[in-house]
Design an enzyme around this catalytic site. Structure first.
Site, PDB file in Angstrom:
ATOM      1  N   ASN A  47       0.812  -1.216  -0.042  1.00 45.55           N
ATOM      2  CA  ASN A  47       0.032  -0.029   0.184  1.00 45.55           C
ATOM      3  C   ASN A  47       0.744   1.222   0.035  1.00 45.55           C
ATOM      4  O   ASN A  47       1.940   1.177   0.522  1.00 45.55           O
ATOM      5  CB  ASN A  47      -1.077   0.097   1.299  1.00 45.55           C
ATOM      6  CG  ASN A  47      -0.499  -0.442   2.448  1.00 45.55           C
ATOM      7  OD1 ASN A  47       0.619  -1.034   2.737  1.00 45.55           O
ATOM      8  ND2 ASN A  47      -1.127   0.386   3.660  1.00 45.55           N
ATOM      9  N   CYS A  58      -4.105   0.824  -2.614  1.00 44.03           N
ATOM     10  CA  CYS A  58      -4.017  -0.528  -1.768  1.00 44.03           C
ATOM     11  C   CYS A  58      -2.797  -1.454  -2.252  1.00 44.03           C
ATOM     12  O   CYS A  58      -2.586  -1.417  -3.624  1.00 44.03           O
ATOM     13  CB  CYS A  58      -5.213  -1.163  -1.546  1.00 44.03           C
ATOM     14  SG  CYS A  58      -6.601  -0.567  -0.679  1.00 44.03           S
ATOM     15  N   GLU A  60      -2.967  -4.573  -3.029  1.00 41.28           N
ATOM     16  CA  GLU A  60      -3.637  -5.441  -4.177  1.00 41.28           C
ATOM     17  C   GLU A  60      -3.471  -4.810  -5.437  1.00 41.28           C
ATOM     18  O   GLU A  60      -3.305  -5.247  -6.502  1.00 41.28           O
ATOM     19  CB  GLU A  60      -4.932  -6.063  -3.640  1.00 41.28           C
ATOM     20  CG  GLU A  60      -5.214  -6.941  -2.337  1.00 41.28           C
ATOM     21  CD  GLU A  60      -5.170  -5.971  -1.177  1.00 41.28           C
ATOM     22  OE1 GLU A  60      -4.992  -4.818  -1.396  1.00 41.28           O
ATOM     23  OE2 GLU A  60      -6.062  -6.328  -0.245  1.00 41.28           O
ATOM     24  N   CYS A  91     -10.139  -4.885   0.362  1.00 40.36           N
ATOM     25  CA  CYS A  91     -11.257  -4.129   0.286  1.00 40.36           C
ATOM     26  C   CYS A  91     -12.230  -4.189  -1.057  1.00 40.36           C
ATOM     27  O   CYS A  91     -11.798  -4.808  -1.941  1.00 40.36           O
ATOM     28  CB  CYS A  91     -10.774  -2.702   0.621  1.00 40.36           C
ATOM     29  SG  CYS A  91      -9.964  -1.838  -0.872  1.00 40.36           S
ATOM     30  N   CYS A  94     -10.403  -3.331  -4.287  1.00 47.45           N
ATOM     31  CA  CYS A  94      -9.489  -4.243  -4.763  1.00 47.45           C
ATOM     32  C   CYS A  94     -10.263  -5.374  -5.190  1.00 47.45           C
ATOM     33  O   CYS A  94      -9.790  -5.880  -6.260  1.00 47.45           O
ATOM     34  CB  CYS A  94      -8.844  -4.533  -3.656  1.00 47.45           C
ATOM     35  SG  CYS A  94      -7.289  -3.171  -3.265  1.00 47.45           S
TER      36      CYS A  94
HETATM   37  N1  THU Z   1      -5.401  -1.293   2.520  1.00 42.65           N
HETATM   38  C1  THU Z   1      -4.753  -2.356   1.624  1.00 42.65           C
HETATM   39  O1  THU Z   1      -3.736  -2.169   1.150  1.00 42.65           O
HETATM   40  N2  THU Z   1      -5.677  -3.172   1.026  1.00 42.65           N
HETATM   41  C2  THU Z   1      -6.760  -3.517   1.397  1.00 42.65           C
HETATM   42  O2  THU Z   1      -7.302  -4.436   0.822  1.00 42.65           O
HETATM   43  C3  THU Z   1      -7.213  -2.697   2.686  1.00 42.65           C
HETATM   44  C4  THU Z   1      -6.541  -1.644   3.234  1.00 42.65           C
HETATM   45  C5  THU Z   1      -4.371  -0.267   2.988  1.00 42.65           C
HETATM   46  C6  THU Z   1      -4.905   0.978   2.601  1.00 42.65           C
HETATM   47  C7  THU Z   1      -4.307   1.937   3.549  1.00 42.65           C
HETATM   48  O3  THU Z   1      -3.046   2.343   3.328  1.00 42.65           O
HETATM   49  C8  THU Z   1      -4.284   1.054   5.019  1.00 42.65           C
HETATM   50  O4  THU Z   1      -4.639  -0.273   4.588  1.00 42.65           O
HETATM   51  C9  THU Z   1      -5.623   1.269   6.006  1.00 42.65           C
HETATM   52  O5  THU Z   1      -6.852   1.290   5.045  1.00 42.65           O
END
Ligand code: THU
Length: 148
Positions: A47, A58, A60, A91, A94
């Site tokens: 991320n 994110c 992913e 999320c 993604c």
């Molecule tokens: N995040 C991800 O990288 N992937 C996800 O599927 C959920 C959230 C990251 C985004 C942000 O930098 C941190 O997690 C908190 O939301």
């Protein structure tokens, strides 16, 4: 088809390594994601947050960007790693982006605790919007509703 132990280990390593590069000074929530391509290649991402918080990307979606930029579009497995007690599911944004290329991908979430999640993307994002929906877009001679 389930992945082999060595593929799982390589995917996990890719996700763990990527998570160490996460730029997450705001949430302090580091995520690493690794995609296994059908040809065996692995593409990882972390991320990347931004002071303008809504611009965060994110892990992913960054892994997808890596793969697509390398010319790879066919995937079997997505593994997500977070250094947490419980595993983290991807999320909604993604799920949608991964579904564009791999609606049947297997998603595995691992963490520092003993629990894993393993689930099909079809179960994470049922009845998804996809390229097929655009087939129903109005044809040029049917666009009167868009004229105003
Ligand atoms: N995040 C991800 O990288 N992937 C996800 O599927 C959920 C959230 C990251 C985004 C942000 O930098 C941190 O997690 C908190 O939301």
């Amino acid at each position: 088809m389930p992945i082999s132990e060595s593929q799982f280990a390589a995917l996990k390593q890719g996700a763990v390594d990527a998570s160490r590069h996460a730029w997450c000074p705001y949430s302090k929530f580091a995520v690493g994601a690794a995609l296994l391509a059908t040809d065996g290649q692995i593409f990882a991402g972390c991320n990347v947050e931004n002071a303008s918080h809504g611009l965060t990307i994110c892990a992913e979606r960054n892994a997808v960007g890596q793969a697509i930029s390398a010319g790879c579009r066919d995937f079997t497995t997505l593994l997500i790693f977070t250094a947490t007690d419980k595993p983290t599911a991807p999320c909604g944004a993604c799920r949608q982006v991964v579904t564009e290329f791999a609606p049947d991908i297997e998603v595995i979430s691992v963490c520092d605790g003993p629990e894993n999640i393993q689930v099909s993307m079809r179960d994470l994002l049922p009845r998804s919007f996809g390229p097929h929906n655009l087939d129903d877009a109005p044809k040029p001679d049917q666009t009167s509703a868009l004229d105003n």
